[in-house]
Design a protein around this motif. Structure first.
Motif, PDB file in Angstrom:
ATOM      1  N   TYR A  11       0.886  -1.383   0.101  1.00  0.00           N
ATOM      2  CA  TYR A  11      -0.073   0.085  -0.098  1.00  0.00           C
ATOM      3  C   TYR A  11       0.837   1.262   0.014  1.00  0.00           C
ATOM      4  O   TYR A  11       2.065   1.262   0.561  1.00  0.00           O
ATOM      5  N   ALA A  22       1.797  -5.099   3.200  1.00  0.00           N
ATOM      6  CA  ALA A  22       0.826  -5.844   4.207  1.00  0.00           C
ATOM      7  C   ALA A  22       1.090  -7.214   4.091  1.00  0.00           C
ATOM      8  O   ALA A  22       1.206  -7.821   5.382  1.00  0.00           O
ATOM      9  N   GLY A  43      -2.289  -7.084  12.668  1.00  0.00           N
ATOM     10  CA  GLY A  43      -1.829  -6.328  11.867  1.00  0.00           C
ATOM     11  C   GLY A  43      -0.693  -7.051  10.785  1.00  0.00           C
ATOM     12  O   GLY A  43       0.077  -6.566  10.178  1.00  0.00           O
ATOM     13  N   CYS A  44      -0.445  -8.382  11.162  1.00  0.00           N
ATOM     14  CA  CYS A  44       0.545  -9.088  10.426  1.00  0.00           C
ATOM     15  C   CYS A  44       0.378  -9.412   9.063  1.00  0.00           C
ATOM     16  O   CYS A  44       1.305  -9.987   8.319  1.00  0.00           O
ATOM     17  N   GLY A  45      -1.142  -9.407   8.435  1.00  0.00           N
ATOM     18  CA  GLY A  45      -1.187  -9.483   7.015  1.00  0.00           C
ATOM     19  C   GLY A  45      -2.277 -10.810   6.974  1.00  0.00           C
ATOM     20  O   GLY A  45      -2.436 -11.166   5.760  1.00  0.00           O
ATOM     21  N   LYS A  46      -2.681 -11.368   7.819  1.00  0.00           N
ATOM     22  CA  LYS A  46      -3.673 -12.528   7.961  1.00  0.00           C
ATOM     23  C   LYS A  46      -4.694 -12.377   7.108  1.00  0.00           C
ATOM     24  O   LYS A  46      -5.067 -12.928   6.033  1.00  0.00           O
ATOM     25  N   THR A  47      -5.708 -11.359   7.393  1.00  0.00           N
ATOM     26  CA  THR A  47      -6.782 -11.079   6.634  1.00  0.00           C
ATOM     27  C   THR A  47      -6.350 -10.829   5.073  1.00  0.00           C
ATOM     28  O   THR A  47      -7.100 -10.981   4.159  1.00  0.00           O
ATOM     29  N   THR A  48      -5.670  -9.950   4.944  1.00  0.00           N
ATOM     30  CA  THR A  48      -4.996  -9.415   3.582  1.00  0.00           C
ATOM     31  C   THR A  48      -4.756 -10.647   2.763  1.00  0.00           C
ATOM     32  O   THR A  48      -5.168 -10.794   1.653  1.00  0.00           O
TER      33      THR A  48
END
Ligand code: ADP
Ligand code: MG
Length: 317
Positions: A11, A22, A43-48
């Protein structure tokens, strides 16, 4: 099989123009028919990562193969038909009944009404909601755990080979969570879906995951079985994230019955303290400590299933 190859999501900060990752250089394979827990701090990028699999988010680099096919070549709506999606906020339609909620996708796909009807009843049964009692209720008449079960049933309605789950049981109180987790494991033993389950909850990952992918700041910290991570952490980050009590946490998610072994020759089972086979292994260890016993007899009712020895609970090899 879902393969992430050099996957990246970048981003640009509109104020500073700086680029932030991300997800970065992520190489990871989710095996067919297994649950992989995608674990890591907030915030480590799991959902992304999860949302790139069904193209709710488009990667800025790398690629994703599903059954060998590059997802960029598959229309998102076609892709999503193969992938059930379960989220924490459930997203049930409040004005529809339970049955109508579960039927949403088959209805969209134009499946015959009678077929859908039958499927909905099967699915409600499967997730432990008695159809006669629940099919005609509205979401607000259900507990959080029951709503979450409806969410799972809905995701399974089109019988997709893949299930993507984002903190699916995160909003439930511990008791309800445990029950829905056990229910889901039961379903999975029968259906053998390819499941990617995002969670920040270590206990949940160790209990539910056949494999665990631990992420840190957009990158993969370790991929392996729960045993691998607990007993063979590859870095200080993994060790610290799981904590000194990682082994106990893992035992908390296992049943004494699963770990019981036949008594050794000459081992006197009658004198051992008894635990029920459904007791979690951490509590069984606690009984050993309390009774100063090196083993417990694991019981199915009055029947001895086997023996659980404390040295079988410790690190192997
Ligand atoms: P997790 O699910 O592990 O908590 P996310 O995948 O939601 O983490 O987010 C990973 C990182 O990407 C976070 O630092 C988040 O702030 C950032 N991020 C997520 N979405 C956006 C976005 N639309 N714009 C900018 N940064 C984002
Ligand atoms: Mg998230």
């Amino acid at each position: 099989m879902i393969e992430l190859q050099n996957l990246e999501k970048r981003y640009t900060n509109p104020q500073t123009g700086a680029e932030v990752y991300a997800v970065k250089h992520l190489n990871l394979t989710f095996p067919d028919g297994e649950i992989t827990a995608l674990l890591g701090p907030s915030g480590c990028g799991k959902t992304t990562t999860l949302r790139m699999i069904n193209r709710l988010i488009e990667p800025t680099g790398g690629r994703i193969l599903v059954g060998g096919e590059d997802t960029r070549n598959v229309r998102p709506e076609v892709l999503r038909r193969r992938m059930g999606y379960v989220i924490q906020q459930i997203g049930l339609f409040p004005h529809l009944t339970v049955a109508q909620n579960v039927a949403t996708v088959p209805d969209l796909l134009g499946q015959a009404k009678a077929t859908t009807q039958r499927r909905v009843l099967e699915l409600l049964d499967l997730v432990g909601l008695e159809p006669g009692q629940f099919a005609h209720k509205h979401p607000h008449e259900l507990s959080g755990g029951q709503q979450q079960r409806v969410g799972v049933a809905r995701a399974l309605a089109a019988d997709p080979p893949v299930l993507l789950m984002d903190e699916p049981f995160g909003a439930l109180d511990p008791l309800a969570r445990e029950r829905v987790q056990d229910g889901f494991l039961d379903i999975q033993r029968r259906l053998k879906k390819t499941v990617v389950m995002v969670t920040h909850d270590i206990d949940e990952a160790l209990k539910m995951g056949d494999k665990v992918a631990l992420m840190n700041a957009g990158e993969l910290a370790q991929f392996g079985t729960p045993d691998d991570l607990v007993r063979r952490p590859v870095s200080d980050f993994v060790r610290q994230f799981l904590g000194e009590d990682a082994l106990l946490r893992q035992l908390a998610g296992r049943r004494a019955g699963e770990l019981a072994r036949p008594a050794a020759p000459g081992q006197n089972v009658q004198n051992l303290p008894r635990v029920d086979s459904t007791l979690d292994a951490r509590s069984a260890l606690s009984v050993m400590l309390r009774e100063r016993a090196e083993a417990v007899a694991v019981m199915d009712g009055e029947q001895v299933r086997g023996v659980l020895n404390w040295h079988d609970l410790g690190p192997r090899e």
